[in-house]
Design a protein around this motif. Structure first.
Motif, PDB file in Angstrom:
ATOM      1  N   PRO A   1      -7.553  -7.490   2.081  1.00  0.00           N
ATOM      2  CA  PRO A   1      -8.324  -7.025   3.245  1.00  0.00           C
ATOM      3  C   PRO A   1      -9.536  -7.907   3.549  1.00  0.00           C
ATOM      4  O   PRO A   1      -9.995  -8.639   2.688  1.00  0.00           O
TER       5      PRO A   1
ATOM      6  N   ASP B   1      -5.412  -1.884   0.577  1.00  0.00           N
ATOM      7  CA  ASP B   1      -4.726  -2.432   1.746  1.00  0.00           C
ATOM      8  C   ASP B   1      -4.410  -3.900   1.459  1.00  0.00           C
ATOM      9  O   ASP B   1      -5.002  -4.819   2.028  1.00  0.00           O
TER      10      ASP B   1
ATOM     11  N   PRO C   1       0.798  -1.231   0.000  1.00  0.00           N
ATOM     12  CA  PRO C   1       0.000   0.000   0.000  1.00  0.00           C
ATOM     13  C   PRO C   1       0.832   1.282   0.000  1.00  0.00           C
ATOM     14  O   PRO C   1       0.385   2.305  -0.524  1.00  0.00           O
TER      15      PRO C   1
END
Length: 231
Positions: free
Chosen positions: A231, A159, A147
């Motif tokens: 994520p 992310d 990121p």
């Protein structure tokens, strides 16, 4: 638990100039059980005929990664990038507010093979961005995208992390990750035993509640995998 996606079960499209295998629903291939995994939307294994390619087309709000396995890509885009991507190269194109590009097989004699990967960003409407790098073929884990773009990695608008793992013949590699992350494995070349599950080239695996991943290469050739932390 590992949820296996065998290579032969992937969607397929053959247009003559393009022979593609889809890990997730894409184009004319639709499978409600395979629409993506977390923010990972596309892994296409594309073989492009000599001199052929994708005419200029547009993308918006998508992180698009190309990883060249054989041959070279001729790339042109609306932000002014004119690049050649040889085998081993990674390209990350952040489409943002919109980008147009074309991709062609740079050779008139030999096929091009590359992985096309799409990851949904966590921010939309950003300025388009282009990155390209060869990370080499060192044994072990090499981080490709992060990121923040730290440690000379490509910076992805999500992310998420992408790693390249190379395990030599007869060797073992242990990968640990936070159980708060979702992990997806795509085996690029070779074979591996992953937590007692055998993977072959083209196979994918969703990792559910497995904090430790042990890759054993019991074959006579190197094994290469892409590991996605999502994520």
């Amino acid at each position: 638990m590992l949820i296996l996606r065998k290579s032969q079960d992937r969607g397929q499209a053959n247009f003559g100039w393009l022979n593609s295998k889809h890990s997730f629903s894409f184009g004319h291939y639709y499978d409600p059980k395979h629409l993506g995994f977390s923010s990972l939307r596309v892994i296409n294994d594309d073989i492009v005929a000599p001199g052929a390619g994708f005419d200029t087309h547009g993308h918006r709000d998508m992180e698009i990664i190309s990883y060249v396995l054989e041959g070279s890509i001729e790339h042109k885009d609306s932000t002014g990038n004119i690049q050649t991507l040889p085998a081993g190269e990674f390209q990350l194109m952040s489409a943002g507010t919109g980008i147009y590009h074309s991709e062609y097989n740079a050779s008139k004699q030999h096929p091009l093979r590359f992985l096309q990967i799409w990851i949904k960003p966590n921010k939309i409407g950003n300025k388009p961005n282009y990155q390209q790098k060869n990370f080499g073929k060192a044994a072990g884990l090499t981080t490709i995208a992060t990121p923040n773009g730290g440690n000379a990695t490509l910076q992805i608008t999500q992310d998420a992390k992408l790693h390249q793992l190379i395990v030599r013949s007869g060797e073992t590699f242990e990968f640990e990750h936070s159980t708060s992350n979702k992990v997806y494995i795509h085996l690029v070349t070779g074979t591996a035993q992953l937590n007692n599950t055998v993977l072959s080239a083209g196979d994918g695996a969703q990792v559910i509640d497995e904090e430790k991943l042990v890759f054993k290469n019991e074959s006579h050739a190197d094994m290469t995998a892409l590991i996605f932390e999502l994520p």
